[in-house]
Design an enzyme around this catalytic site. Structure first.
Site, mmCIF file in Angstrom:
data_model
loop_
_atom_site.group_PDB
_atom_site.id
_atom_site.type_symbol
_atom_site.label_atom_id
_atom_site.label_comp_id
_atom_site.label_asym_id
_atom_site.label_seq_id
_atom_site.Cartn_x
_atom_site.Cartn_y
_atom_site.Cartn_z
ATOM 1 C CB SER A 1 -1.057 -0.139 1.172
ATOM 2 O OG SER A 1 -1.955 1.012 1.038
ATOM 3 C CG MET A 2 2.312 5.322 2.347
ATOM 4 S SD MET A 2 2.398 6.140 3.985
ATOM 5 C CE MET A 2 3.333 5.067 4.997
#
Length: 264
Positions: free
Chosen positions: A101-102
């Protein structure tokens, strides 16, 4: 021949396996960058899971767990600047990056910066995130009211219901979630293709990341691309760790060491 895992504190501080697993002498280092709102403990089982041929090194971002007294950094450029020197000094000649994700966005940026220094990773694993050059979909999450943001976090199933049921703890965590979501939502892509193989990984049932958005990572490398889908949602890698480990091993065997050539 084996060697002991390097348990010296990785700045930013890593989560250490207890006891540290024995490693092959030629084990590949895999730096593991966590998702928004999470710390190095998201990968606490990986050192044992991936040993002896892969040395998993969970990375700790500012503002969480044993770095909770430090402010969370709200932009990709600030986080990469914080991470670059420790990575450049510890990466060695045979290493790879995994980000979820991030963390995938930051791993991608670090791959560029390290390549520019003549220290490219042997492989980049991006997980649970559509390619960063695609138009964003949905609302701007870091600006949502508290109750709506908590509902989004709950839907992703990356934070335990026990934590979300404690209002005092949630109020402590919300600024961290907002800062991390802002990292992604204010990111402006400006990079050309990497000369690093990329494997994009994700869950077939992830409500927020369709497989075609994962497949778009293929346009961001000139060194080979694979798309790997697993059964599960956004946090598929928590429910099928052995399957994920098998893919990591296979791809790292295929990649091999990368010569140190700086990006033009």
């Amino acid at each position: 021949m084996t060697r002991a895992a390097d348990v010296a504190c990785f700045p930013p501080c890593r989560a250490e396996a207890t006891p540290a697993p024995a490693l092959d002498a030629d084990a590949v280092r895999l730096f593991c960058l966590p998702h928004a709102g999470a710390g190095a403990s998201a990968y606490r089982d990986w050192p044992e899971l991936l040993a002896p041929d892969i040395e998993a090194i969970p990375v700790q971002f500012p503002g969480r767990e044993n770095r909770f007294r430090e402010p969370a950094l709200p932009s990709a450029s600030e986080l990469v600047a914080e991470l670059l020197e420790p990575f450049a000094s510890r990466a060695g000649h045979d290493f790879a990056l995994f980000g979820h994700s991030m963390g995938a966005l930051l791993a991608y940026e670090l791959a560029h910066e390290l390549s520019a220094l003549g220290k490219p990773p042997g492989h980049l694993f991006v997980s649970g995130l559509g390619a960063p050059h695609l138009p964003r979909e949905g609302p701007v999450l870091h600006r949502l009211p508290d109750d709506e943001l908590i509902a989004v976090v709950d839907q992703l199933e990356g934070t335990s219901p026990e934590v979300l049921a404690q209002p005092e703890l949630v109020q402590l965590l919300l600024p961290l979630f907002r800062a991390d979501l802002r990292v992604w939502e204010t990111y402006v892509p400006h990079r050309g293709p990497l000369r690093v193989p990329i494997t994009a990984m994700g869950g077939r049932q992830d409500p927020g990341v369709a497989l075609d958005r994962l497949a778009a990572w293929g346009s961001l490398t000139s060194a080979g691309f694979r798309l790997q889908a697993f059964e599960g949602g956004h946090f598929y890698h928590h429910s099928a760790p052995a399957d994920v480990a098998a893919v990591l091993r296979e791809r790292l065997r295929e990649s091999g060491p990368v010569p140190a050539v700086a990006e033009e």
